[in-house]
Scaffold this motif. Structure first.
Motif, PDB file in Angstrom:
ATOM      1  N   GLU A 132      35.908  11.025  26.309  1.00  0.00           N
ATOM      2  CA  GLU A 132      37.190  11.560  25.854  1.00  0.00           C
ATOM      3  C   GLU A 132      37.168  13.075  25.698  1.00  0.00           C
ATOM      4  N   VAL A 133      35.999  13.667  25.687  1.00  0.00           N
ATOM      5  CA  VAL A 133      35.886  15.109  25.453  1.00  0.00           C
ATOM      6  C   VAL A 133      35.453  15.848  26.717  1.00  0.00           C
ATOM      7  N   VAL A 134      34.432  15.359  27.396  1.00  0.00           N
ATOM      8  CA  VAL A 134      33.885  16.046  28.566  1.00  0.00           C
ATOM      9  C   VAL A 134      33.711  15.048  29.699  1.00  0.00           C
ATOM     10  N   GLU A 135      33.569  15.597  30.876  1.00  0.00           N
ATOM     11  CA  GLU A 135      33.209  14.793  32.042  1.00  0.00           C
ATOM     12  C   GLU A 135      31.743  15.066  32.350  1.00  0.00           C
ATOM     13  N   LEU A 136      30.944  14.039  32.209  1.00  0.00           N
ATOM     14  CA  LEU A 136      29.503  14.201  32.346  1.00  0.00           C
ATOM     15  C   LEU A 136      29.093  14.210  33.813  1.00  0.00           C
ATOM     16  N   SER A 137      28.076  14.986  34.099  1.00  0.00           N
ATOM     17  CA  SER A 137      27.487  15.000  35.436  1.00  0.00           C
ATOM     18  C   SER A 137      26.238  14.133  35.401  1.00  0.00           C
ATOM     19  N   GLY A 138      26.337  12.962  35.964  1.00  0.00           N
ATOM     20  CA  GLY A 138      25.201  12.047  35.931  1.00  0.00           C
ATOM     21  C   GLY A 138      25.433  10.911  34.949  1.00  0.00           C
ATOM     22  N   ARG A 139      24.341  10.384  34.431  1.00  0.00           N
ATOM     23  CA  ARG A 139      24.414   9.234  33.539  1.00  0.00           C
ATOM     24  C   ARG A 139      24.955   9.629  32.172  1.00  0.00           C
ATOM     25  N   ALA A 140      25.599   8.670  31.517  1.00  0.00           N
ATOM     26  CA  ALA A 140      26.160   8.905  30.188  1.00  0.00           C
ATOM     27  C   ALA A 140      25.148   8.651  29.086  1.00  0.00           C
ATOM     28  N   VAL A 141      23.898   8.433  29.453  1.00  0.00           N
ATOM     29  CA  VAL A 141      22.846   8.186  28.474  1.00  0.00           C
ATOM     30  C   VAL A 141      22.263   9.525  28.033  1.00  0.00           C
ATOM     31  N   LEU A 142      22.241   9.742  26.723  1.00  0.00           N
ATOM     32  CA  LEU A 142      21.745  10.997  26.169  1.00  0.00           C
ATOM     33  C   LEU A 142      20.378  10.790  25.541  1.00  0.00           C
ATOM     34  N   ALA A 143      19.687  11.895  25.338  1.00  0.00           N
ATOM     35  CA  ALA A 143      18.410  11.851  24.626  1.00  0.00           C
ATOM     36  C   ALA A 143      18.661  11.578  23.150  1.00  0.00           C
ATOM     37  N   ILE A 144      17.637  11.102  22.475  1.00  0.00           N
ATOM     38  CA  ILE A 144      17.783  10.736  21.063  1.00  0.00           C
ATOM     39  C   ILE A 144      18.136  11.954  20.223  1.00  0.00           C
ATOM     40  N   ASN A 145      17.498  13.070  20.488  1.00  0.00           N
ATOM     41  CA  ASN A 145      17.768  14.262  19.684  1.00  0.00           C
ATOM     42  C   ASN A 145      19.163  14.814  19.943  1.00  0.00           C
TER      43      ASN A 145
END
Length: 328
Positions: free
Chosen positions: A269-282
Protein backbone atom coordinates in the motif's frame (compact mmCIF):
# COMPACT_ATOMS: atom_id res chain seq x y z
CA UNK A 1 138.57 -68.04 -16.81
CA UNK A 2 136.33 -66.35 -14.43
CA UNK A 3 133.44 -64.28 -15.75
CA UNK A 4 133.41 -60.55 -15.32
CA UNK A 5 130.05 -60.71 -13.65
CA UNK A 6 130.79 -63.43 -11.13
CA UNK A 7 128.20 -63.65 -8.26
CA UNK A 8 130.16 -63.56 -5.05
CA UNK A 9 127.23 -63.44 -2.59
CA UNK A 10 127.21 -65.63 0.43
CA UNK A 11 124.39 -67.77 -0.91
CA UNK A 12 126.22 -68.61 -4.08
CA UNK A 13 129.41 -69.33 -2.18
CA UNK A 14 127.61 -71.81 0.06
CA UNK A 15 127.57 -69.60 3.16
CA UNK A 16 124.27 -69.37 5.05
CA UNK A 17 123.02 -66.01 6.42
CA UNK A 18 122.15 -65.80 10.05
CA UNK A 19 118.39 -65.52 10.75
CA UNK A 20 116.91 -62.04 10.95
CA UNK A 21 115.66 -61.13 14.43
CA UNK A 22 112.56 -58.91 14.62
CA UNK A 23 111.95 -57.09 17.87
CA UNK A 24 108.68 -55.17 18.45
CA UNK A 25 109.13 -52.45 21.00
CA UNK A 26 105.94 -50.31 21.06
CA UNK A 27 106.06 -47.93 18.19
CA UNK A 28 109.58 -48.89 16.98
CA UNK A 29 110.30 -51.93 14.87
CA UNK A 30 113.97 -52.99 14.99
CA UNK A 31 115.43 -55.25 12.34
CA UNK A 32 118.77 -56.78 13.34
CA UNK A 33 121.14 -57.88 10.73
CA UNK A 34 124.82 -58.34 10.49
CA UNK A 35 125.20 -55.36 8.27
CA UNK A 36 122.48 -52.84 9.36
CA UNK A 37 119.85 -51.96 11.91
CA UNK A 38 116.66 -50.29 10.57
CA UNK A 39 114.28 -48.28 12.67
CA UNK A 40 110.73 -47.71 11.44
CA UNK A 41 107.96 -45.69 13.07
CA UNK A 42 104.32 -46.82 12.98
CA UNK A 43 102.03 -44.73 10.79
CA UNK A 44 99.13 -44.74 13.32
CA UNK A 45 100.21 -43.93 16.86
CA UNK A 46 98.10 -45.24 19.70
CA UNK A 47 95.71 -42.64 21.18
CA UNK A 48 96.47 -41.21 24.58
CA UNK A 49 93.65 -41.88 27.03
CA UNK A 50 92.00 -38.73 28.48
CA UNK A 51 93.18 -36.34 25.76
CA UNK A 52 90.71 -35.26 23.03
CA UNK A 53 92.15 -35.07 19.58
CA UNK A 54 91.89 -31.67 17.91
CA UNK A 55 91.68 -31.62 14.11
CA UNK A 56 94.36 -29.63 12.39
CA UNK A 57 93.17 -26.41 10.71
CA UNK A 58 92.78 -26.48 6.96
CA UNK A 59 95.03 -23.97 5.25
CA UNK A 60 93.12 -21.36 3.25
CA UNK A 61 89.73 -21.93 4.98
CA UNK A 62 88.53 -19.29 7.43
CA UNK A 63 87.15 -20.70 10.62
CA UNK A 64 83.57 -19.68 11.53
CA UNK A 65 82.93 -18.99 15.23
CA UNK A 66 80.10 -20.95 16.81
CA UNK A 67 76.97 -18.98 17.83
CA UNK A 68 76.68 -17.91 21.43
CA UNK A 69 73.96 -19.88 23.17
CA UNK A 70 72.74 -19.87 26.71
CA UNK A 71 74.40 -22.46 28.87
CA UNK A 72 72.14 -23.57 31.69
CA UNK A 73 74.94 -25.06 33.74
CA UNK A 74 77.35 -22.18 33.45
CA UNK A 75 74.68 -19.47 33.66
CA UNK A 76 75.84 -17.55 30.58
CA UNK A 77 73.09 -15.73 28.61
CA UNK A 78 72.62 -14.60 25.06
CA UNK A 79 73.37 -10.98 24.29
CA UNK A 80 70.22 -8.75 24.59
CA UNK A 81 68.26 -8.15 21.38
CA UNK A 82 67.80 -4.53 20.45
CA UNK A 83 64.08 -3.69 20.12
CA UNK A 84 62.73 -1.54 17.34
CA UNK A 85 60.83 1.66 18.01
CA UNK A 86 57.53 -0.01 17.21
CA UNK A 87 58.25 -2.90 19.58
CA UNK A 88 59.14 -0.47 22.34
CA UNK A 89 55.96 1.48 21.73
CA UNK A 90 53.81 -1.67 21.83
CA UNK A 91 55.48 -2.82 25.01
CA UNK A 92 54.92 0.56 26.63
CA UNK A 93 51.27 0.56 25.52
CA UNK A 94 50.76 -2.94 26.92
CA UNK A 95 52.18 -1.79 30.23
CA UNK A 96 49.81 1.18 30.47
CA UNK A 97 46.69 -0.51 29.05
CA UNK A 98 45.14 -1.55 32.35
CA UNK A 99 45.70 1.87 33.80
CA UNK A 100 44.06 3.58 30.82
CA UNK A 101 41.12 1.15 30.93
CA UNK A 102 40.51 1.87 34.59
CA UNK A 103 40.69 5.58 33.88
CA UNK A 104 38.04 5.33 31.12
CA UNK A 105 35.80 3.26 33.37
CA UNK A 106 35.95 5.86 36.12
CA UNK A 107 35.24 8.62 33.59
CA UNK A 108 32.16 6.78 32.33
CA UNK A 109 30.88 6.28 35.86
CA UNK A 110 31.35 9.98 36.55
CA UNK A 111 29.37 10.98 33.43
CA UNK A 112 26.51 8.62 34.27
CA UNK A 113 26.43 9.92 37.84
CA UNK A 114 26.19 13.49 36.59
CA UNK A 115 23.35 12.51 34.23
CA UNK A 116 21.41 10.85 37.03
CA UNK A 117 21.84 13.90 39.24
CA UNK A 118 20.62 16.12 36.38
CA UNK A 119 17.57 13.89 35.80
CA UNK A 120 18.68 12.64 32.38
CA UNK A 121 17.95 8.97 31.68
CA UNK A 122 20.91 6.91 30.59
CA UNK A 123 20.71 4.32 27.82
CA UNK A 124 20.56 1.43 30.27
CA UNK A 125 17.75 3.14 32.18
CA UNK A 126 15.76 3.57 28.96
CA UNK A 127 16.22 -0.08 28.04
CA UNK A 128 15.10 -1.34 31.45
CA UNK A 129 12.27 1.17 31.87
CA UNK A 130 9.02 -0.69 31.17
CA UNK A 131 7.19 2.62 30.75
CA UNK A 132 9.32 3.59 27.74
CA UNK A 133 7.21 1.43 25.42
CA UNK A 134 4.67 -1.27 26.20
CA UNK A 135 4.71 -2.75 22.70
CA UNK A 136 6.15 -6.26 22.78
CA UNK A 137 8.02 -7.62 19.78
CA UNK A 138 9.32 -11.18 19.75
CA UNK A 139 11.65 -13.10 17.44
CA UNK A 140 10.72 -16.76 17.07
CA UNK A 141 13.98 -18.74 16.77
CA UNK A 142 12.48 -22.23 16.56
CA UNK A 143 13.36 -22.80 12.89
CA UNK A 144 16.86 -24.04 13.57
CA UNK A 145 16.35 -27.35 11.74
CA UNK A 146 15.30 -25.55 8.53
CA UNK A 147 18.53 -23.54 8.21
CA UNK A 148 22.14 -24.37 7.55
CA UNK A 149 25.08 -23.03 9.52
CA UNK A 150 25.57 -20.00 7.31
CA UNK A 151 21.90 -19.02 7.61
CA UNK A 152 22.02 -19.44 11.38
CA UNK A 153 24.97 -17.07 11.51
CA UNK A 154 22.97 -14.60 9.42
CA UNK A 155 20.08 -14.89 11.88
CA UNK A 156 22.40 -14.08 14.79
CA UNK A 157 23.71 -11.05 12.90
CA UNK A 158 20.19 -9.74 12.23
CA UNK A 159 19.24 -10.20 15.88
CA UNK A 160 22.29 -8.12 16.73
CA UNK A 161 21.06 -5.38 14.36
CA UNK A 162 17.65 -5.44 16.04
CA UNK A 163 19.17 -4.99 19.47
CA UNK A 164 21.40 -2.17 18.22
CA UNK A 165 18.44 -0.29 16.71
CA UNK A 166 16.37 -0.80 19.84
CA UNK A 167 19.19 0.42 22.07
CA UNK A 168 19.71 3.63 20.10
CA UNK A 169 15.99 4.46 19.98
CA UNK A 170 14.57 7.08 22.40
CA UNK A 171 11.55 4.80 23.00
CA UNK A 172 12.80 1.21 22.79
CA UNK A 173 10.43 -1.71 22.40
CA UNK A 174 10.21 -4.72 24.69
CA UNK A 175 12.31 -7.22 22.76
CA UNK A 176 11.78 -10.95 23.38
CA UNK A 177 13.67 -13.90 21.92
CA UNK A 178 11.96 -17.31 21.99
CA UNK A 179 13.80 -20.58 21.42
CA UNK A 180 16.92 -19.04 22.89
CA UNK A 181 18.49 -22.39 23.76
CA UNK A 182 17.64 -23.92 20.37
CA UNK A 183 21.10 -23.33 18.90
CA UNK A 184 20.74 -19.54 18.95
CA UNK A 185 22.87 -19.05 22.04
CA UNK A 186 25.76 -21.00 20.49
CA UNK A 187 25.66 -18.97 17.28
CA UNK A 188 25.43 -15.68 19.19
CA UNK A 189 28.33 -16.72 21.40
CA UNK A 190 30.55 -17.09 18.32
CA UNK A 191 29.48 -13.98 16.43
CA UNK A 192 28.68 -11.70 19.37
CA UNK A 193 30.26 -12.73 22.70
CA UNK A 194 28.74 -9.77 24.57
CA UNK A 195 25.15 -10.95 23.97
CA UNK A 196 24.88 -12.19 27.58
CA UNK A 197 24.79 -8.58 28.81
CA UNK A 198 21.99 -7.47 26.46
CA UNK A 199 18.90 -5.98 28.06
CA UNK A 200 16.37 -8.30 26.39
CA UNK A 201 13.93 -11.01 27.44
CA UNK A 202 15.17 -14.55 26.79
CA UNK A 203 12.78 -17.51 26.69
CA UNK A 204 13.53 -21.17 26.06
CA UNK A 205 9.90 -22.27 25.78
CA UNK A 206 7.06 -21.47 23.40
CA UNK A 207 5.43 -18.09 22.90
CA UNK A 208 2.11 -19.28 24.32
CA UNK A 209 3.81 -19.99 27.66
CA UNK A 210 4.48 -16.27 28.17
CA UNK A 211 1.66 -14.52 26.29
CA UNK A 212 -1.95 -15.45 25.91
CA UNK A 213 -3.02 -16.90 22.57
CA UNK A 214 -5.54 -14.10 22.08
CA UNK A 215 -2.81 -11.46 22.45
CA UNK A 216 -0.32 -12.76 19.89
CA UNK A 217 -0.05 -11.66 16.24
CA UNK A 218 2.34 -13.56 14.00
CA UNK A 219 3.82 -11.37 11.25
CA UNK A 220 4.14 -13.04 7.86
CA UNK A 221 4.10 -11.77 4.29
CA UNK A 222 1.80 -14.67 3.29
CA UNK A 223 -1.05 -13.43 5.48
CA UNK A 224 -4.06 -11.66 3.99
CA UNK A 225 -4.73 -9.63 7.15
CA UNK A 226 -3.40 -6.07 7.07
CA UNK A 227 -2.05 -4.57 10.28
CA UNK A 228 -3.22 -0.97 10.59
CA UNK A 229 -1.93 -0.16 14.07
CA UNK A 230 0.15 -1.55 16.91
CA UNK A 231 -1.54 -2.33 20.19
CA UNK A 232 0.24 -2.23 23.52
CA UNK A 233 -1.58 -5.30 24.84
CA UNK A 234 -0.37 -7.59 22.05
CA UNK A 235 2.90 -9.30 21.17
CA UNK A 236 3.99 -9.11 17.53
CA UNK A 237 6.08 -12.11 16.52
CA UNK A 238 8.68 -12.05 13.74
CA UNK A 239 9.64 -15.44 12.34
CA UNK A 240 13.37 -16.04 12.80
CA UNK A 241 13.80 -17.92 9.54
CA UNK A 242 16.47 -17.21 6.92
CA UNK A 243 15.84 -19.67 4.11
CA UNK A 244 15.90 -17.41 1.01
CA UNK A 245 12.27 -18.37 0.38
CA UNK A 246 12.99 -22.12 0.28
CA UNK A 247 10.30 -22.87 2.88
CA UNK A 248 7.58 -20.57 1.66
CA UNK A 249 4.61 -20.28 4.01
CA UNK A 250 6.44 -21.83 7.00
CA UNK A 251 5.58 -18.94 9.35
CA UNK A 252 1.92 -18.93 8.31
CA UNK A 253 1.74 -22.68 8.78
CA UNK A 254 3.24 -22.41 12.27
CA UNK A 255 0.79 -19.65 13.25
CA UNK A 256 -2.19 -21.74 12.09
CA UNK A 257 -0.85 -24.80 13.87
CA UNK A 258 -0.55 -22.91 17.17
CA UNK A 259 -3.93 -21.21 16.72
CA UNK A 260 -2.47 -17.69 16.57
CA UNK A 261 -3.75 -14.70 14.64
CA UNK A 262 -1.50 -13.47 11.86
CA UNK A 263 -1.05 -10.32 9.80
CA UNK A 264 1.21 -8.48 7.39
CA UNK A 265 2.64 -4.99 7.11
CA UNK A 266 1.18 -2.65 4.49
CA UNK A 267 4.20 -2.61 2.20
CA UNK A 268 2.20 -2.93 -1.02
CA UNK A 269 0.00 0.00 0.00
CA UNK A 270 2.98 2.33 0.40
CA UNK A 271 5.70 1.28 -2.06
CA UNK A 272 6.19 -0.96 -5.04
CA UNK A 273 8.88 -3.44 -4.18
CA UNK A 274 11.53 -4.60 -6.60
CA UNK A 275 11.79 -8.33 -6.10
CA UNK A 276 10.38 -10.44 -3.31
CA UNK A 277 8.16 -8.97 -0.60
CA UNK A 278 10.10 -10.85 2.08
CA UNK A 279 12.14 -8.55 4.30
CA UNK A 280 15.01 -9.20 6.66
CA UNK A 281 14.21 -9.55 10.35
CA UNK A 282 15.96 -6.33 11.30
CA UNK A 283 14.07 -4.39 8.59
CA UNK A 284 10.71 -5.57 9.96
CA UNK A 285 11.80 -4.71 13.49
CA UNK A 286 12.98 -1.25 12.40
CA UNK A 287 9.60 -0.54 10.78
CA UNK A 288 7.77 -1.48 13.99
CA UNK A 289 10.21 0.56 16.06
CA UNK A 290 9.85 3.58 13.82
CA UNK A 291 6.06 3.39 13.72
CA UNK A 292 5.85 3.20 17.52
CA UNK A 293 7.31 6.72 17.71
CA UNK A 294 5.98 8.46 14.56
CA UNK A 295 2.59 6.65 14.15
CA UNK A 296 2.87 6.87 10.35
CA UNK A 297 3.25 3.69 8.31
CA UNK A 298 4.40 5.46 5.16
CA UNK A 299 7.19 7.31 6.91
CA UNK A 300 8.23 4.22 8.84
CA UNK A 301 8.33 1.97 5.77
CA UNK A 302 10.13 4.42 3.47
CA UNK A 303 12.73 5.38 6.08
CA UNK A 304 13.52 1.80 7.12
CA UNK A 305 13.51 -0.06 3.81
CA UNK A 306 16.81 -0.15 1.88
CA UNK A 307 16.65 1.88 -1.37
CA UNK A 308 17.36 -1.20 -3.48
CA UNK A 309 14.06 -2.72 -2.33
CA UNK A 310 11.94 0.30 -3.34
CA UNK A 311 11.04 0.46 -7.01
CA UNK A 312 8.62 3.38 -6.65
CA UNK A 313 6.50 5.09 -4.00
CA UNK A 314 2.77 4.80 -4.41
CA UNK A 315 0.56 7.88 -4.22
CA UNK A 316 -2.68 8.10 -2.29
CA UNK A 317 -4.76 7.83 -5.50
CA UNK A 318 -2.99 4.64 -6.54
CA UNK A 319 -3.58 3.08 -3.14
CA UNK A 320 -7.29 3.98 -3.19
CA UNK A 321 -7.79 2.63 -6.71
CA UNK A 322 -6.13 -0.65 -5.77
CA UNK A 323 -8.31 -0.96 -2.68
CA UNK A 324 -11.45 -0.45 -4.78
CA UNK A 325 -10.32 -3.02 -7.33
CA UNK A 326 -9.67 -5.55 -4.57
CA UNK A 327 -13.14 -4.97 -3.10
CA UNK A 328 -14.81 -5.38 -6.49
Amino acid sequence: MASKYTDTTAENCGIKEPPTEIVNSGTIEVLKDESCILEKKDTEPEPIIGVKSVPEPIIGVKSVPEPITEDVDSGTKEPPVKLSKRAKREKRWERNRNRQREKRREEKKRRNRNKREAGVKTRRTLMSDVMSSKINVAIDCTYNQLMNEREREGLAKQIKYCYSSNRSSPSPLQLHIFGYSNGVIDTLARSCPEHSSWDIYRHNGEITEVFSTNHITYLTADSSNLITELSTDRCYVIGGLLDHNRHKGACLERADKMGLSHGRLGLDEVVELSGRAVLAINHVFDILLRYSSCKDWKEAIISCLPPRKISSIRTADQSESEEKSQKD
